[in-house]
Scaffold this motif. Structure first.
Motif, PDB file in Angstrom:
ATOM      1  N   LEU A  93       0.850  -1.233  -0.087  1.00  0.00           N
ATOM      2  CA  LEU A  93      -0.042  -0.006   0.085  1.00  0.00           C
ATOM      3  C   LEU A  93       0.936   1.283   0.095  1.00  0.00           C
ATOM      4  O   LEU A  93       0.367   2.216  -0.382  1.00  0.00           O
ATOM      5  CB  LEU A  93      -0.975   0.007   1.344  1.00  0.00           C
ATOM      6  N   HIS A  94       1.890   1.257   0.483  1.00  0.00           N
ATOM      7  CA  HIS A  94       2.795   2.374   0.675  1.00  0.00           C
ATOM      8  C   HIS A  94       3.238   2.967  -0.827  1.00  0.00           C
ATOM      9  O   HIS A  94       3.638   2.154  -1.931  1.00  0.00           O
ATOM     10  CB  HIS A  94       4.261   2.136   1.221  1.00  0.00           C
ATOM     11  N   GLY A  95       3.012   4.062  -1.029  1.00  0.00           N
ATOM     12  CA  GLY A  95       3.095   4.952  -2.415  1.00  0.00           C
ATOM     13  C   GLY A  95       1.835   4.904  -3.459  1.00  0.00           C
ATOM     14  O   GLY A  95       2.032   5.339  -4.469  1.00  0.00           O
ATOM     15  N   ALA A  96       1.057   4.125  -2.870  1.00  0.00           N
ATOM     16  CA  ALA A  96      -0.254   3.964  -3.580  1.00  0.00           C
ATOM     17  C   ALA A  96      -1.059   5.245  -3.809  1.00  0.00           C
ATOM     18  O   ALA A  96      -1.111   6.151  -2.961  1.00  0.00           O
ATOM     19  CB  ALA A  96      -1.225   2.971  -3.269  1.00  0.00           C
ATOM     20  N   LEU A  97      -1.436   5.557  -5.081  1.00  0.00           N
ATOM     21  CA  LEU A  97      -2.040   6.798  -5.504  1.00  0.00           C
ATOM     22  C   LEU A  97      -3.410   6.952  -4.646  1.00  0.00           C
ATOM     23  O   LEU A  97      -3.882   8.012  -4.174  1.00  0.00           O
ATOM     24  CB  LEU A  97      -2.309   6.990  -6.856  1.00  0.00           C
ATOM     25  N   ASP A  98      -4.109   6.049  -4.789  1.00  0.00           N
ATOM     26  CA  ASP A  98      -5.476   5.871  -4.135  1.00  0.00           C
ATOM     27  C   ASP A  98      -5.999   4.439  -3.635  1.00  0.00           C
ATOM     28  O   ASP A  98      -5.043   3.567  -3.983  1.00  0.00           O
ATOM     29  CB  ASP A  98      -6.626   6.749  -4.836  1.00  0.00           C
ATOM     30  N   HIS A  99      -7.290   4.160  -3.311  1.00  0.00           N
ATOM     31  CA  HIS A  99      -7.255   2.978  -2.712  1.00  0.00           C
ATOM     32  C   HIS A  99      -7.507   1.817  -4.193  1.00  0.00           C
ATOM     33  O   HIS A  99      -7.301   0.578  -3.702  1.00  0.00           O
ATOM     34  CB  HIS A  99      -8.690   2.955  -1.880  1.00  0.00           C
ATOM     35  N   HIS A 100      -7.804   2.371  -5.106  1.00  0.00           N
ATOM     36  CA  HIS A 100      -7.828   1.571  -6.184  1.00  0.00           C
ATOM     37  C   HIS A 100      -6.673   0.913  -6.497  1.00  0.00           C
ATOM     38  O   HIS A 100      -6.433  -0.052  -6.987  1.00  0.00           O
ATOM     39  CB  HIS A 100      -8.679   2.273  -7.641  1.00  0.00           C
ATOM     40  N   ASP A 101      -5.500   2.181  -6.751  1.00  0.00           N
ATOM     41  CA  ASP A 101      -4.215   1.587  -7.007  1.00  0.00           C
ATOM     42  C   ASP A 101      -3.824   0.838  -6.081  1.00  0.00           C
ATOM     43  O   ASP A 101      -2.908  -0.134  -6.243  1.00  0.00           O
ATOM     44  CB  ASP A 101      -3.270   3.096  -7.209  1.00  0.00           C
ATOM     45  N   GLY A 102      -4.167   1.009  -4.435  1.00  0.00           N
ATOM     46  CA  GLY A 102      -3.613   0.153  -3.547  1.00  0.00           C
ATOM     47  C   GLY A 102      -4.186  -1.316  -3.817  1.00  0.00           C
ATOM     48  O   GLY A 102      -3.152  -2.197  -3.348  1.00  0.00           O
ATOM     49  N   TYR A 103      -5.305  -1.411  -4.020  1.00  0.00           N
ATOM     50  CA  TYR A 103      -5.726  -2.802  -4.251  1.00  0.00           C
ATOM     51  C   TYR A 103      -5.191  -3.516  -5.392  1.00  0.00           C
ATOM     52  O   TYR A 103      -4.905  -4.731  -5.070  1.00  0.00           O
ATOM     53  CB  TYR A 103      -7.257  -2.618  -4.495  1.00  0.00           C
ATOM     54  N   GLN A 104      -4.828  -2.856  -6.415  1.00  0.00           N
ATOM     55  CA  GLN A 104      -4.244  -3.499  -7.345  1.00  0.00           C
ATOM     56  C   GLN A 104      -2.667  -3.982  -7.130  1.00  0.00           C
ATOM     57  O   GLN A 104      -2.107  -5.042  -7.313  1.00  0.00           O
ATOM     58  CB  GLN A 104      -3.945  -2.788  -8.941  1.00  0.00           C
ATOM     59  N   ARG A 105      -2.116  -2.960  -6.211  1.00  0.00           N
ATOM     60  CA  ARG A 105      -0.695  -3.375  -5.746  1.00  0.00           C
ATOM     61  C   ARG A 105      -0.709  -4.661  -4.771  1.00  0.00           C
ATOM     62  O   ARG A 105       0.160  -5.438  -4.919  1.00  0.00           O
ATOM     63  CB  ARG A 105      -0.071  -1.994  -5.089  1.00  0.00           C
ATOM     64  N   VAL A 106      -1.793  -4.413  -3.939  1.00  0.00           N
ATOM     65  CA  VAL A 106      -1.832  -5.859  -2.832  1.00  0.00           C
ATOM     66  C   VAL A 106      -2.023  -6.909  -3.813  1.00  0.00           C
ATOM     67  O   VAL A 106      -1.584  -8.016  -3.407  1.00  0.00           O
ATOM     68  CB  VAL A 106      -2.895  -5.396  -1.973  1.00  0.00           C
ATOM     69  N   LYS A 107      -3.078  -7.036  -4.666  1.00  0.00           N
ATOM     70  CA  LYS A 107      -3.204  -8.231  -5.725  1.00  0.00           C
ATOM     71  C   LYS A 107      -2.142  -8.726  -6.225  1.00  0.00           C
ATOM     72  O   LYS A 107      -2.005  -9.774  -6.105  1.00  0.00           O
ATOM     73  CB  LYS A 107      -4.475  -7.698  -6.549  1.00  0.00           C
ATOM     74  N   ARG A 108      -1.480  -7.865  -6.790  1.00  0.00           N
ATOM     75  CA  ARG A 108      -0.194  -8.295  -7.420  1.00  0.00           C
ATOM     76  C   ARG A 108       0.850  -9.021  -6.458  1.00  0.00           C
ATOM     77  O   ARG A 108       1.478 -10.016  -6.864  1.00  0.00           O
ATOM     78  CB  ARG A 108       0.543  -7.255  -8.102  1.00  0.00           C
ATOM     79  N   VAL A 109       1.240  -8.456  -5.446  1.00  0.00           N
ATOM     80  CA  VAL A 109       1.946  -9.023  -4.244  1.00  0.00           C
ATOM     81  C   VAL A 109       1.667 -10.172  -3.698  1.00  0.00           C
ATOM     82  O   VAL A 109       2.340 -11.084  -3.740  1.00  0.00           O
ATOM     83  CB  VAL A 109       2.254  -7.736  -3.272  1.00  0.00           C
ATOM     84  N   LEU A 110       0.373 -10.230  -3.428  1.00  0.00           N
ATOM     85  CA  LEU A 110      -0.267 -11.530  -2.737  1.00  0.00           C
ATOM     86  C   LEU A 110      -0.326 -12.715  -4.120  1.00  0.00           C
ATOM     87  O   LEU A 110      -0.305 -13.756  -3.546  1.00  0.00           O
ATOM     88  CB  LEU A 110      -1.737 -11.176  -2.243  1.00  0.00           C
ATOM     89  N   GLN A 111      -0.837 -12.390  -5.172  1.00  0.00           N
ATOM     90  CA  GLN A 111      -0.670 -13.471  -6.291  1.00  0.00           C
ATOM     91  C   GLN A 111       0.644 -14.046  -6.317  1.00  0.00           C
ATOM     92  O   GLN A 111       0.772 -15.371  -6.331  1.00  0.00           O
ATOM     93  CB  GLN A 111      -0.990 -12.817  -7.595  1.00  0.00           C
ATOM     94  N   ALA A 112       1.789 -13.181  -6.072  1.00  0.00           N
ATOM     95  CA  ALA A 112       3.106 -13.834  -6.093  1.00  0.00           C
ATOM     96  C   ALA A 112       3.334 -14.423  -4.815  1.00  0.00           C
ATOM     97  O   ALA A 112       3.881 -15.758  -4.940  1.00  0.00           O
ATOM     98  CB  ALA A 112       3.974 -12.745  -6.184  1.00  0.00           C
ATOM     99  N   PHE A 113       2.950 -14.055  -3.547  1.00  0.00           N
ATOM    100  CA  PHE A 113       3.079 -14.824  -2.449  1.00  0.00           C
ATOM    101  C   PHE A 113       2.221 -16.020  -2.423  1.00  0.00           C
ATOM    102  O   PHE A 113       2.717 -17.090  -1.983  1.00  0.00           O
ATOM    103  CB  PHE A 113       2.458 -13.948  -1.354  1.00  0.00           C
ATOM    104  N   GLU A 114       0.972 -16.116  -3.241  1.00  0.00           N
ATOM    105  CA  GLU A 114       0.177 -17.329  -3.296  1.00  0.00           C
ATOM    106  C   GLU A 114       0.895 -18.350  -3.941  1.00  0.00           C
ATOM    107  O   GLU A 114       0.993 -19.587  -3.747  1.00  0.00           O
ATOM    108  CB  GLU A 114      -1.207 -16.860  -3.769  1.00  0.00           C
ATOM    109  N   ALA A 115       1.592 -18.029  -5.369  1.00  0.00           N
ATOM    110  CA  ALA A 115       2.453 -18.817  -6.099  1.00  0.00           C
ATOM    111  C   ALA A 115       3.241 -19.802  -5.365  1.00  0.00           C
ATOM    112  O   ALA A 115       3.593 -20.902  -5.616  1.00  0.00           O
ATOM    113  CB  ALA A 115       2.687 -18.180  -7.194  1.00  0.00           C
ATOM    114  N   ILE A 116       4.048 -19.079  -4.272  1.00  0.00           N
ATOM    115  CA  ILE A 116       4.921 -19.698  -3.420  1.00  0.00           C
ATOM    116  C   ILE A 116       4.369 -20.386  -2.182  1.00  0.00           C
ATOM    117  O   ILE A 116       4.827 -21.630  -1.931  1.00  0.00           O
ATOM    118  CB  ILE A 116       5.845 -18.546  -3.085  1.00  0.00           C
TER     119      ILE A 116
END
Length: 223
Positions: free
Chosen positions: A188-211
């Protein structure tokens, strides 16, 4: 205390403990199942020696369904704390089954303590950190509640936790949730708004889930 049989077979139900606000307890009905003894005789030990058990804490007597009843008949049972459960087993004949159950109880109560510690030290701080970050991004949105909820769903999916199961999540799942929340909060750090924050979280957690998911499958298969 007479047991129904002396041969060993797979236990019909897991050795699940009951978490209360102050401690973890075990149901005497469940103990009777794992000892393969009549609950009536086990409960009688607790009732007869109630003063001894209450040297170790208040015995919680309750009424609930009988596991063997097909007509919904109720029965009295007790919820015993850790020390009381061990005391009950010392009052039982020291058979191989009783010794096995003592070992399993030690492990179950140990895991319960570790889970409670993990919830307090890892899970709750990372939960609050994540949702403080969400609030900072979405506080001006009328849909803030949904942002919190949707990011929780992403964390749950990455950690392999079903909706509504966080309160009873075992130690391994709780640790996964804590890691997922830490990663999400960082995203969430550096996100422009909550929409951007959600997409950032989604990408990070997809990578985490794969591992994480293959590791969880391996642990489940070995468990």
């Amino acid at each position: 205390m007479q047991t129904k049989s002396t041969h060993h077979h797979k236990h019909p139900t897991p050795l699940e403990l009951i978490a209360t606000k102050t401690e973890t307890r075990i149901d005497t009905r469940l103990l009777a199942q794992h000892l393969e003894t009549q609950h009536e005789s086990l409960f009688k030990l607790v009732s007869t020696h109630q003063a001894d058990f209450e040297e170790l804490g208040k015995v919680r007597f309750q009424i609930g369904p009988s596991p063997d009843s097909r007509t919904g008949q109720s029965m009295k049972f007790a919820l015993l704390n850790e020390d009381q459960a061990y005391l009950l087993l010392t009052y039982s004949r020291n058979t191989a089954r009783v010794r096995e159950l003592k070992v399993r109880l030690v492990k179950a109560f140990r895991d319960a303590r570790l889970t409670a510690d993990t919830r307090k030290v890892e899970y709750l701080p990372t939960y609050h950190r994540l949702h403080d970050g969400i609030h900072a991004l979405a506080s001006n949105s009328p849909n803030e509640h949904f942002v919190h909820s949707n990011i929780n769903k992403l964390v749950n999916k990455a950690a392999g936790v079903e909706a509504g199961q966080r309160a009873t999540a075992p130690l391994a799942k709780l640790s996964m949730l804590a890691v997922g929340q830490t990663l999400a909060a960082g995203a969430l750090h550096g996100a422009l708004d909550h929409h951007d924050g959600y997409q950032r979280v989604k990408r990070v957690l997809q990578a985490f889930e794969a591992i994480a998911q293959p590791l969880q499958l391996t642990a489940d298969n070995n468990g």
